[in-house]
Design a protein around this motif. Structure first.
Motif, PDB file in Angstrom:
ATOM      1  N   SER A  37       0.813  -1.370  -0.396  1.00 42.24           N
ATOM      2  CA  SER A  37      -0.247  -0.245   0.033  1.00 42.24           C
ATOM      3  C   SER A  37       0.887   1.286   0.101  1.00 42.24           C
ATOM      4  CB  SER A  37      -0.953   0.266   1.211  1.00 42.24           C
ATOM      5  OG  SER A  37      -2.069  -1.202   1.087  1.00 42.24           O
ATOM      6  N   PHE A  38       0.192   2.592  -0.838  1.00 38.00           N
ATOM      7  CA  PHE A  38       0.832   3.388  -0.625  1.00 38.00           C
ATOM      8  C   PHE A  38      -0.114   4.249  -0.042  1.00 38.00           C
ATOM      9  CE2 PHE A  38       4.159   1.178  -3.593  1.00 38.00           C
ATOM     10  CZ  PHE A  38       4.936   1.637  -3.234  1.00 38.00           C
ATOM     11  N   THR A  39       0.545   5.885   0.727  1.00 38.99           N
ATOM     12  CA  THR A  39      -0.174   6.690   1.240  1.00 38.99           C
ATOM     13  C   THR A  39       0.085   7.955  -0.250  1.00 38.99           C
ATOM     14  OG1 THR A  39       1.930   7.960   2.298  1.00 38.99           O
ATOM     15  CG2 THR A  39      -0.325   6.606   3.139  1.00 38.99           C
ATOM     16  N   CYS A  40      -0.720   8.267  -0.210  1.00 37.87           N
ATOM     17  CA  CYS A  40      -0.635   9.602  -1.273  1.00 37.87           C
ATOM     18  C   CYS A  40       0.694  10.628  -1.073  1.00 37.87           C
ATOM     19  CB  CYS A  40      -1.596  11.165  -1.245  1.00 37.87           C
ATOM     20  SG  CYS A  40      -3.786  10.442  -1.349  1.00 37.87           S
ATOM     21  N   GLU A  41       0.873  10.486  -0.316  1.00 39.55           N
ATOM     22  CA  GLU A  41       2.618  11.781  -0.170  1.00 39.55           C
ATOM     23  C   GLU A  41       3.448  10.782  -0.044  1.00 39.55           C
ATOM     24  OE1 GLU A  41       0.017  10.723   2.323  1.00 39.55           O
ATOM     25  OE2 GLU A  41      -0.764  12.848   2.550  1.00 39.55           O
ATOM     26  N   GLN A  42       3.431   9.527   0.124  1.00 39.48           N
ATOM     27  CA  GLN A  42       4.033   8.700  -0.477  1.00 39.48           C
ATOM     28  C   GLN A  42       4.411   8.297  -1.577  1.00 39.48           C
ATOM     29  OE1 GLN A  42       2.893   4.996   1.604  1.00 39.48           O
ATOM     30  NE2 GLN A  42       5.090   4.785   2.586  1.00 39.48           N
ATOM     31  N   LEU A  43       3.660   8.609  -2.827  1.00 44.60           N
ATOM     32  CA  LEU A  43       3.252   8.683  -4.295  1.00 44.60           C
ATOM     33  C   LEU A  43       3.816  10.067  -4.626  1.00 44.60           C
ATOM     34  CD1 LEU A  43      -0.186   7.188  -5.208  1.00 44.60           C
ATOM     35  CD2 LEU A  43       1.913   5.775  -5.792  1.00 44.60           C
ATOM     36  N   LEU A  44       3.864  11.153  -4.028  1.00 45.34           N
ATOM     37  CA  LEU A  44       4.217  12.266  -4.042  1.00 45.34           C
ATOM     38  C   LEU A  44       5.851  12.592  -3.747  1.00 45.34           C
ATOM     39  CD1 LEU A  44       1.109  14.490  -3.918  1.00 45.34           C
ATOM     40  CD2 LEU A  44       2.154  13.649  -6.159  1.00 45.34           C
ATOM     41  N   ALA A  45       6.488  11.540  -2.765  1.00 43.80           N
ATOM     42  CA  ALA A  45       7.605  12.228  -2.484  1.00 43.80           C
ATOM     43  C   ALA A  45       8.681  12.176  -3.496  1.00 43.80           C
ATOM     44  CB  ALA A  45       7.589  11.498  -0.941  1.00 43.80           C
ATOM     45  N   PRO A  46       9.323  12.935  -3.520  1.00 46.25           N
ATOM     46  CA  PRO A  46      10.926  13.439  -4.327  1.00 46.25           C
ATOM     47  C   PRO A  46      11.593  11.880  -4.094  1.00 46.25           C
ATOM     48  CG  PRO A  46      10.725  14.685  -3.386  1.00 46.25           C
ATOM     49  CD  PRO A  46       9.575  14.281  -2.392  1.00 46.25           C
ATOM     50  N   GLY A  47      12.007  11.517  -5.175  1.00 43.56           N
ATOM     51  CA  GLY A  47      12.514   9.625  -6.130  1.00 43.56           C
ATOM     52  C   GLY A  47      11.787   8.433  -5.640  1.00 43.56           C
ATOM     53  N   ALA A  48       9.532   8.958  -5.740  1.00 43.00           N
ATOM     54  CA  ALA A  48       9.723   7.582  -5.768  1.00 43.00           C
ATOM     55  C   ALA A  48       9.471   7.119  -6.808  1.00 43.00           C
ATOM     56  CB  ALA A  48       7.330   8.151  -5.257  1.00 43.00           C
ATOM     57  N   PRO A  49       8.863   5.465  -6.138  1.00 40.93           N
ATOM     58  CA  PRO A  49       9.469   3.894  -7.610  1.00 40.93           C
ATOM     59  C   PRO A  49       8.418   5.121  -8.743  1.00 40.93           C
ATOM     60  CG  PRO A  49       9.370   3.244  -5.840  1.00 40.93           C
ATOM     61  CD  PRO A  49       9.116   4.904  -5.281  1.00 40.93           C
ATOM     62  N   PHE A  50       7.761   5.822  -9.454  1.00 44.12           N
ATOM     63  CA  PHE A  50       6.689   5.571 -10.312  1.00 44.12           C
ATOM     64  C   PHE A  50       8.041   6.733 -11.215  1.00 44.12           C
ATOM     65  CE2 PHE A  50       4.773   4.271  -6.429  1.00 44.12           C
ATOM     66  CZ  PHE A  50       3.927   3.555  -6.889  1.00 44.12           C
TER      67      PHE A  50
END
Length: 405
Positions: A310-323
């Motif tokens: 699971s991912f939170t919105c903050e984790q998705l938008l964090a710099p360097g996120a693997p997306f």
């Protein structure tokens, strides 16, 4: 909890009643255009504005409103049970596929004007006026960082009611607005607040202009009968969003959706009945009807999330996120778009129909939905996203966040 469940059931019942009334009125107008409703004589007596049941069943099957005569009879019985149509002499409480005369209550002025019906008709009239207003208060607006289409502040609706003679005072305008909310006509954009004469944003829950298919009515009724058992389940475990599943053509049998699960590489998920209004439901005018997975099918076939974590919105938008972000254009066909989303926020793609427009556009499982038609939806749950898409155009532009493998 019990009170919330009871209120939800009441709201669902009112919304279903509204859908029945809209579908009935749309059918009535189509039958008038097709000359099926006209003056007829029976046993030396003249009956104005009526139709022959057998002829109507022929028409429903011919126009693909029902797959066969038995279903068409059930649909008309549903309208009869909701006081939309009745036998011309009120001698029959059962709709029969025979040479019997029936009539729409609106054509003979016998509509039972309960408070619920009056509020519904008032809401429909206000909706039409607001939609047709050149400087409509229904606009794209933002609340708490989230944008909503055709939204309006509570105080502006009351201003509009006063300016257009729909309310004699702000207190009366507030009472009317709260009645509209209570009867499922309008709601707070995030469904968190009652109606207030303030800057909080609200939307109409019902798109009165969308053309309804009569077959939706029976499916909604069936789903409502089972909804009570599911109200205590967490939102993320509910059946998938109704706006994105593409119905399989009948001649192709039960082809399946591809969905990758945590324990297997491929699971088969078959399509089920159409989503109800409470799941919402609103299609844009003239837009093709869509279906969702039934609760039973979702529970048996694909109960778990396809996400590996699971991912939170903050984790998705964090710099360097693997997306990586991708922009995909999905042009809906007569059967819908062809993918399933889940999640309370952020929403993610749970399943994709292999032969659908979504698959052709590059939609894949495990993608997170970041924007829909230029509007950020990352912080929306799938129900709110449903409302956004249903009131939008047939072509949707998705910006998705795809995990790096």
């Amino acid at each position: 909890m019990e009170r919330a469940s009871s209120n939800r059931k009441k709201a669902m019942a009112r919304q279903h009643r509204a859908e029945v009334m809209i579908a009935g009125e749309q059918l009535r107008l189509r039958l008038h255009d097709g000359k099926l409703i006209k003056e007829r004589r029976y046993h030396l007596r003249t009956y104005p504005n009526c139709f022959v049941a057998q002829e109507l069943i022929d028409w429903l099957v011919r126009h693909k409103e029902a797959p066969e005569r038995a279903t068409a009879v059930c649909l008309m019985q549903h309208l009869l049970d909701h006081d939309i149509v009745h036998h011309v002499c009120d001698k029959r409480s059962v709709f029969k596929d025979a040479k019997l005369l029936y009539r729409f209550r609106k054509d003979d002025g016998t509509v039972p004007f309960s408070i619920e019906v009056k509020i519904f008709m008032r809401g429909q009239r206000l909706y039409e006026h607001l939609i047709g207003d050149k400087n409509s208060i229904l606009q794209l607006r933002e609340e708490h960082g989230v944008a909503y289409q055709r939204a309006f502040p509570g105080y502006q609706l009351i201003d509009w009611l006063l300016q257009n003679g729909e309310a004699e005072s702000r207190r009366r305008g507030l009472e009317l607005s709260r009645a509209l909310q209570e009867h499922g006509i309008i709601q707070h954009v995030a469904n968190k607040h009652d109606f207030f004469d303030s800057g909080l944003l609200y939307q109409f829950c019902i798109n009165f202009r969308r053309r309804r298919r009569l077959s939706e009515l029976l499916n909604e009724s069936e789903q409502d009968n089972h909804e009570g058992a599911a109200v205590s389940i967490q939102e993320d475990n509910h059946s998938d969003s109704p706006f994105v599943v593409r119905k399989n053509p009948p001649q192709e049998g039960n082809s399946a959706f591809q969905s990758v699960g945590s324990s297997t590489d491929l699971k088969q998920v078959t399509s089920g009945r159409r989503g109800s209004l409470n799941s919402l439901q609103l299609h844009s005018a003239g837009f093709p009807p869509l279906v969702q997975l039934s609760s039973a099918s979702a529970g048996r076939c694909n109960p778990k999330s396809v996400l590996r974590r699971s991912f939170t919105c903050e984790q998705l938008l964090a710099p360097g996120a693997p997306f990586i972000k991708r922009v995909l254009t999905v042009i809906g066909d007569v059967l819908g778009w062809g993918f399933v989303v889940r999640g309370m926020a952020p929403c993610y793609v749970q399943a994709v129909d292999p032969g659908s427009p979504a698959a052709a556009a590059g939609v894949k499982v495990r993608q997170f939905v970041y924007q829909v038609n230029g509007q950020c939806v990352l912080h929306l749950d799938y129900r709110t996203m449903t409302r956004l898409v249903m009131t939008g155009p047939r072509t949707i532009v998705l910006e998705v966040m795809e995990p790096l493998e």
